[in-house]
Design a protein around this motif. Structure first.
Motif, short mmCIF file in Angstrom:
data_model
loop_
_atom_site.label_atom_id
_atom_site.label_comp_id
_atom_site.label_asym_id
_atom_site.label_seq_id
_atom_site.Cartn_x
_atom_site.Cartn_y
_atom_site.Cartn_z
N ASN A 17 0.82 -1.21 0.00
CA ASN A 17 0.00 0.00 0.00
C ASN A 17 0.86 1.26 0.00
OD1 ASN A 17 -3.18 -0.36 0.41
ND2 ASN A 17 -2.14 -2.09 1.37
N LEU A 18 1.97 1.24 0.73
CA LEU A 18 2.86 2.39 0.72
C LEU A 18 3.47 2.59 -0.67
CD1 LEU A 18 4.73 2.08 4.15
CD2 LEU A 18 2.90 3.67 3.53
N HIS A 19 3.77 1.50 -1.35
CA HIS A 19 4.30 1.58 -2.70
C HIS A 19 3.28 2.25 -3.63
CE1 HIS A 19 6.53 0.65 -6.31
NE2 HIS A 19 5.52 -0.07 -6.79
N ALA A 20 2.01 1.82 -3.55
CA ALA A 20 0.97 2.42 -4.39
C ALA A 20 0.76 3.89 -4.05
CB ALA A 20 -0.34 1.64 -4.21
N LEU A 21 0.79 4.21 -2.76
CA LEU A 21 0.64 5.60 -2.33
C LEU A 21 1.71 6.49 -2.98
CD1 LEU A 21 -0.89 7.48 -0.20
CD2 LEU A 21 1.08 7.04 1.27
#
Length: 559
Positions: A179-183
């Motif tokens: 999720n941090l990567h997508a953010l």
């Protein structure tokens, strides 16, 4: 450039997300709202969705107001348009000088834009297709990506959003990283390709104070149980779908014997059903809520005044019985104006906390077993956490245990505990509000049982029934488990009509099941089209039955 000057505002604007139900957007949109709140800026999020859920349009509006205005303002300053189906309506709702963020993977024709707004296109789908091979991941992470884009456009503190992601997935490390990567995919793309920030900006503030952000039904019942375990009195309010979500927690409260109060405003189901229509259709689901053998206490107020009284009674009952108590309202009571007696409160009334051992009791050497039935009424003694440094209860569990709360899966202790819970339910029969009986002026072999919001219509219907030449004794049931007078009332009559607002005769089923009544003697009078039951309906249905009973069959004449 737009024909109107772009809106410029700090901590005071409205963001609206246009999505499709079932696309996984809800968690991403809430992540945005919580990020703003965590920055110290008050927010008022609102879900706007149809009753038919999957695949249809849904909107999520976030009112951001450092001044603390939490009502719907009207208009949209920044529209995140992720649903082509509602594009025209969404674009039309943007304020002059406002902003439109959309997925530019498939460019929209210029005719679809307005000249007085700023249009911001981000190829979200193209980026996701490049990064992810799984179709579901592409959809879910596209939602997180547009939150990242907003972090850049609004100059948000991205560290705040990152921390919320870590908290949300704290037990699933792989999901945190994903999720941090997508953010950051979204944020980095925006910083490299767009003019950031725009005129709408977020800054840290200290305007939230000590207010809390109230959560969903599942979280609410968990908080109620946690608070009650620690000695506080707590309640939550919901409707039928919320009761469905709460089932496992309700089983925990029943088996661990923790007080809780739940107000259920019943409306037409099943599923989404008719969400703005009234019924009395949650009796079975509440009476036996959760898996396994459970029985819960239900209270049936007839109007807001009695609901006020029963609310206070519910907290005392929850503490005395150490169990969930349901106050069974319905939409007719819950959302309409009602002329009723004044609400009165006795200032001399004291809390009845039930069987609670103090530190002095424990020091005096009293035998404390959390699930020990000392008095034979099925109700054990409890202690509040921290009552004593070394004695009393310090934790609870939803697994089987013996009378002293020692974990065991042996059959005998389990059966002993379940039988004690039944004794407690029997004790509840004399603690809950008793039925109210009103007899006809003339002796009669027929009676009627009813409850809750049916009461006003029943009171009027009696006069109509009498005008047709019939007499009828009445019993208004006010709680489950049923007092012994319910069984006696049925025994005193040849037939008893049971009037209720659901298809399956749920109160009738409870009476048959719990009082061992022959179902033939209970005649169902059922109204379930979603409108409040009327006096005319009751009078006609019961009157027709009674007319048929008065007909004398013709006998064959023998010469």
């Amino acid at each position: 450039m737009p024909s109107s000057s772009p809106i410029s505002s700090v901590n005071d604007f409205v963001v609206r997300f246009a999505n499709v139900n079932g696309s996984g957007s809800a968690s991403a949109n809430e992540l945005f709202a919580r990020s703003v709140l965590r920055m110290g800026v008050p927010v008022a999020p609102r879900n706007i969705f149809p009753s038919n859920i999957q695949g249809l349009p849904t909107w999520y509006e976030v009112r951001i107001s450092e001044a603390g205005h939490l009502g719907a303002r009207g208009g949209t300053d920044l529209m995140v348009a992720m649903n082509p189906q509602t594009w025209d309506k969404d674009v039309a709702g943007i304020e002059p000088g406002g902003y439109l963020l959309y997925d530019a993977t498939r460019p929209m024709p210029k005719s679809k834009f307005r000249e007085d707004i700023t249009v911001i296109g981000v190829p979200l789908t193209a980026i996701c297709n490049r990064e992810y091979s799984d179709a579901r991941q592409r959809q879910l992470f596209k939602n997180i990506m547009y939150v990242g884009v907003l972090c850049a456009l609004l100059d948000m503190d991205v560290a705040t959003t990152e921390q919320l992601v870590r908290e949300q997935f704290k037990s699933k490390e792989k999901l945190i990283d994903a999720n941090l990567h997508a953010l950051h995919l979204g944020r980095d793309w925006a910083l490299e390709n767009l003019q950031c920030p725009i005129g709408l900006r977020l800054r840290h503030a200290k305007a939230v104070g000590n207010r809390i952000f109230i959560e969903d039904e599942l979280a609410s019942i968990g908080m109620v149980i946690g608070a009650a375990w620690n000695g506080a009195r707590a309640f939550t309010a919901t409707s039928g779908p919320g009761i469905s979500l709460m089932q496992e927690f309700l089983g925990l409260a029943y088996f661990a014997e923790i007080p809780a109060v739940i107000f259920d405003v019943q409306r037409a189901g099943p599923s989404t059903g008719m969400p703005t229509r009234t019924q009395q259709c949650d009796l079975i689901s509440c009476a036996y809520a959760s898996h396994g053998d459970t029985k819960h206490v239900l209270l049936f107020p007839e109007d807001p005044a009695e609901a006020f009284d029963f609310a206070a009674d519910a907290f005392d009952l929850a503490d005395r019985l150490q169990t969930p108590i349901f106050v069974m309202l319905d939409l007719d009571i819950g959302m309409n104006h009602r002329l009723c007696r004044p609400l009165t409160w006795d200032d001399n009334r004291k809390y009845d906390r039930g069987k609670v051992m103090t530190a002095a009791d424990l020091d005096a050497g009293k035998d404390f077993g959390r699930y020990l039935d000392v008095d034979g009424d099925g109700i054990p003694y409890r202690t509040y956490p921290g009552t004593h440094p070394s004695k009393g209860s310090f934790f609870t569990r939803g697994t089987s245990r013996d009378r002293y709360a020692r974990y065991t899966e042996e059959g005998a202790p389990y059966a002993d505990n379940m039988q004690r819970l039944l004794r407690k339910f029997e004790t509840a029969k004399d603690l809950v509000p008793r039925p109210l009986q009103a007899n006809a002026e003339k002796p009669t072999k027929y009676g009627v049982i009813y409850y809750g919001s049916t009461s006003p219509a029943m009171d009027e219907a009696i006069h109509m029934i009498e005008a047709r030449g019939h007499s009828l004794n009445r019993l208004r049931v006010r709680a489950f488990p049923f007092h012994s007078s319910v069984t006696s009332f049925v025994a005193d009559h040849d037939f008893v009509f049971v009037v209720e607002q659901n298809r399956d005769g749920q109160l009738r089923s409870l009476i048959v099941n719990e009082c061992s009544i022959d179902p033939v003697r209970l005649v169902p009078i059922l109204h379930y089209d979603g409108t409040p039951v009327t006096a005319r309906f009751i009078a006609r249905a019961i009157g027709d039955h009674l007319d048929a009973l008065k007909v004398t069959p013709l006998r064959k004449v023998v010469s």
